[in-house]
Design a protein around this motif. Structure first.
Motif, PDB file in Angstrom:
ATOM      1  N   ASN A  69       0.816  -1.220   0.000  1.00 40.74           N
ATOM      2  CA  ASN A  69       0.000   0.000   0.000  1.00 40.74           C
ATOM      3  C   ASN A  69       0.849   1.271   0.000  1.00 40.74           C
ATOM      4  O   ASN A  69       0.444   2.300  -0.531  1.00 40.74           O
ATOM      5  N   ILE A  70       2.007   1.208   0.649  1.00 36.85           N
ATOM      6  CA  ILE A  70       2.820   2.402   0.875  1.00 36.85           C
ATOM      7  C   ILE A  70       3.543   2.796  -0.418  1.00 36.85           C
ATOM      8  O   ILE A  70       4.123   1.943  -1.089  1.00 36.85           O
ATOM      9  N   THR A  71       3.497   4.079  -0.741  1.00 36.43           N
ATOM     10  CA  THR A  71       4.175   4.584  -1.932  1.00 36.43           C
ATOM     11  C   THR A  71       5.508   5.213  -1.546  1.00 36.43           C
ATOM     12  O   THR A  71       5.542   6.215  -0.831  1.00 36.43           O
ATOM     13  N   PRO A  72       6.633   4.632  -1.987  1.00 34.21           N
ATOM     14  CA  PRO A  72       7.943   5.229  -1.676  1.00 34.21           C
ATOM     15  C   PRO A  72       8.208   6.436  -2.570  1.00 34.21           C
ATOM     16  O   PRO A  72       7.985   6.386  -3.779  1.00 34.21           O
ATOM     17  N   ASP A  73       8.688   7.509  -1.988  1.00 34.62           N
ATOM     18  CA  ASP A  73       8.963   8.742  -2.721  1.00 34.62           C
ATOM     19  C   ASP A  73      10.413   8.714  -3.217  1.00 34.62           C
ATOM     20  O   ASP A  73      11.293   9.385  -2.686  1.00 34.62           O
ATOM     21  N   GLU A  74      10.647   7.921  -4.245  1.00 30.43           N
ATOM     22  CA  GLU A  74      12.000   7.749  -4.764  1.00 30.43           C
ATOM     23  C   GLU A  74      12.538   9.030  -5.392  1.00 30.43           C
ATOM     24  O   GLU A  74      13.738   9.331  -5.293  1.00 30.43           O
ATOM     25  N   ALA A  75      11.665   9.790  -6.052  1.00 35.25           N
ATOM     26  CA  ALA A  75      12.108  11.029  -6.706  1.00 35.25           C
ATOM     27  C   ALA A  75      12.645  12.022  -5.684  1.00 35.25           C
ATOM     28  O   ALA A  75      13.674  12.681  -5.906  1.00 35.25           O
ATOM     29  N   VAL A 198       3.540  12.152   3.309  1.00 35.19           N
ATOM     30  CA  VAL A 198       2.546  12.959   2.611  1.00 35.19           C
ATOM     31  C   VAL A 198       1.223  12.207   2.607  1.00 35.19           C
ATOM     32  O   VAL A 198       1.176  11.020   2.269  1.00 35.19           O
ATOM     33  N   VAL A 199       0.146  12.880   2.986  1.00 37.32           N
ATOM     34  CA  VAL A 199      -1.188  12.274   2.972  1.00 37.32           C
ATOM     35  C   VAL A 199      -2.157  13.235   2.305  1.00 37.32           C
ATOM     36  O   VAL A 199      -2.069  14.453   2.500  1.00 37.32           O
ATOM     37  N   ASP A 200      -3.081  12.714   1.488  1.00 34.10           N
ATOM     38  CA  ASP A 200      -4.040  13.588   0.810  1.00 34.10           C
ATOM     39  C   ASP A 200      -5.391  13.545   1.512  1.00 34.10           C
ATOM     40  O   ASP A 200      -5.566  12.883   2.533  1.00 34.10           O
ATOM     41  N   PHE A 201      -6.383  14.271   0.953  1.00 33.85           N
ATOM     42  CA  PHE A 201      -7.709  14.354   1.581  1.00 33.85           C
ATOM     43  C   PHE A 201      -8.314  12.977   1.799  1.00 33.85           C
ATOM     44  O   PHE A 201      -8.833  12.669   2.877  1.00 33.85           O
ATOM     45  N   HIS A 202      -8.273  12.139   0.765  1.00 34.72           N
ATOM     46  CA  HIS A 202      -8.910  10.825   0.857  1.00 34.72           C
ATOM     47  C   HIS A 202      -8.255   9.968   1.932  1.00 34.72           C
ATOM     48  O   HIS A 202      -8.930   9.274   2.699  1.00 34.72           O
ATOM     49  N   GLY A 203      -6.933  10.019   1.998  1.00 37.99           N
ATOM     50  CA  GLY A 203      -6.228   9.244   3.011  1.00 37.99           C
ATOM     51  C   GLY A 203      -6.583   9.687   4.423  1.00 37.99           C
ATOM     52  O   GLY A 203      -6.741   8.863   5.327  1.00 37.99           O
ATOM     53  N   SER A 297      -2.259   2.774   2.979  1.00 41.89           N
ATOM     54  CA  SER A 297      -2.709   3.074   1.618  1.00 41.89           C
ATOM     55  C   SER A 297      -2.789   4.569   1.354  1.00 41.89           C
ATOM     56  O   SER A 297      -2.883   4.991   0.202  1.00 41.89           O
ATOM     57  N   SER A 298      -2.738   5.369   2.403  1.00 43.24           N
ATOM     58  CA  SER A 298      -2.878   6.818   2.215  1.00 43.24           C
ATOM     59  C   SER A 298      -1.545   7.538   2.284  1.00 43.24           C
ATOM     60  O   SER A 298      -1.507   8.763   2.218  1.00 43.24           O
TER      61      SER A 298
END
Length: 441
Positions: A69-75, A198-203, A297-298
């Motif tokens: 679920n977790i998105t790594p911020d590679e950039a 970083v988390v967005d509104f939906h998360g 996931s968020s």
């Protein structure tokens, strides 16, 4: 015919003696019981092994799902590595600083309802979370989105680089994403940012719904069409949609300033921390899994946190911090001299705050610290009994520091109730609150 004809195999001797009644060849007897017992033991063992395999497979599937679920911020990691030589160094082993960013991205079906997707996202909320070495305290410092800061040249999503500029803080995230926001914070504070989330509104909404809502206390009813809020006064449990409107509303709550909005966010986060840490969630697998699923996931995080192991190591140290040591405050700031709708840091109070966080020195937050008519927020204040007695006897002293206090933009600071970092220097007190405080009192 042989004289052994008719003799059972093995002969008549002791070694070849016939199997009499009740022996292993009988259809009913101890031998059959033993065979059946062994058969059931084998079946039981195989069943238990099967259950363990299935359980292990299910456990691995859950682990893999949550980790995936977790998105790594590679950039961001690559961009920060490019500028490693100019970044601050960490001074205290085991102390950590984490930049929490609430993104106002409208991309995706779940976020599009909050406005048109312009292709960019800004930091609707930014909090620098300091975790002390040994995890004795956690201090969350809100950074106003309209704070005027020096933003370095950053890599944009289109591959172009921006020029360094003096602008609002939330422009850093809009122009160069989390890496630009981190470099801006480090330039502003001289504090090394170890991790970011970083988390967005939906998360955010999913997290609140996963814990079955979060209770807040409202001093008056709220009717806000823009925030989609219609709430009674008193204690109210907010669901995810209501919570998002509550922490983002400006028109119907307080005086409409970003100051009130940030304080409301801080109180809500304190209530969320208490809810997640409660036994009702942590000791209930049926409730814990949705929380973990929603949380993972968020999130978009640096690669160091982009795993369950990384997040576990982070959270494990937080669970034993007393709620009174989970502190929230806003960086000392006031209206920008050239534009009252923007903010600037109050010095030297902000510098003192950053130095203490960088050195992992203790500080104290106290509710209701005085603010000047100029709108100074987060200033150093005194909450000690010595200073209160002094003010009662001699009147409040705003022009000169007293009893060894340090003056911070019109606010006198005396000895605070926090433990000293070296046995001689008292911990300063900043305007703020803790997770232990009840907003209804």
């Amino acid at each position: 015919m042989s004289d052994t004809a008719g003799t059972p195999p093995g002969g008549p001797g002791p070694a070849g003696r016939g199997l009499g009644p009740g022996a292993g060849a009988s259809a009913s007897g101890p031998g059959l019981v033993r065979r059946r017992r062994r058969r059931w033991m084998r079946i039981g063992a195989l069943s238990a092994a099967g259950v363990l395999v299935v359980a292990a497979g299910a456990g691995w599937a859950v682990y893999a799902k949550l980790e995936g679920n977790i998105t790594p911020d590679e950039a961001a990691a690559a961009e920060l590595a490019r500028f490693e030589k100019e970044r601050p160094t960490s001074l205290v082993k085991d102390a950590q600083n984490i930049l929490l960013i609430g993104s106002d991205s409208r991309s995706g079906d779940d976020n599009a309802r909050y406005g048109r997707d312009s292709g960019t996202e800004r930091s609707d909320t930014a909090i620098l979370l300091h975790l002390s070495a040994g995890r004795h305290s956690a201090t969350a410092v809100s950074l106003p989105r309209d704070l005027m800061v020096e933003v370095p040249g950053c890599l944009r999503p289109d591959g172009q680089r921006t020029r360094p500029m003096f602008t609002m803080f939330n422009q850093a995230f809009a122009m160069g994403g989390s890496a630009c926001a981190i470099r801006t914070v480090e330039k502003l504070t001289n504090i090394r940012v170890d991790h970011h989330v970083v988390v967005d509104f939906h998360g955010f909404k999913k997290m609140v719904d996963a814990v079955d809502g979060v209770e807040v206390c409202l001093r008056r009813p709220i009717e806000d069409k823009d925030a989609a809020l219609s709430l009674p006064a008193g204690r109210v449990t907010l669901n995810g949609e209501q919570a998002l409107g509550y922490v983002r509303a400006r028109k119907s709550l307080g005086n409409g300033s970003d100051t009130d909005r940030m304080e409301r966010q801080q109180r809500f986060l304190g209530a969320l921390v208490n809810k997640v840490r409660s036994n009702d969630v942590l000791l209930n697998p049926a409730k814990l899994y949705p929380v973990l699923d929603a949380a993972t996931s968020s999130l978009t995080t640096d690669p160091g946190l982009a795993s369950l192991r990384g997040l576990y190591e982070l959270v494990r140290g937080l669970r034993d911090i007393p709620t009174e040591r989970v502190q929230f405050l806003t960086v000392p700031r006031e209206s920008y001299v050239h534009d009252a709708n923007r903010d600037q840091l109050v010095q030297p109070a902000a510098r003192e705050l950053f130095e203490r966080l960088r050195g992992d020195a203790p500080l104290v937050v106290a509710q209701g610290a005085a603010r000047s008519s100029a709108g100074i927020s987060g200033s150093l204040a005194s909450d000690s009994s010595e200073e209160k007695a002094h003010e009662k006897a001699h009147g409040a002293s705003y022009g000169k520091p007293h009893d060894g206090a340090t003056q911070r933009d019109g606010k006198a600071m005396g000895k605070a109730s926090g433990e000293p970092s070296d046995g001689t220097s008292p911990a300063p007190t900043f305007s703020g609150n803790t997770a232990a405080e009840d907003s209804c009192t």
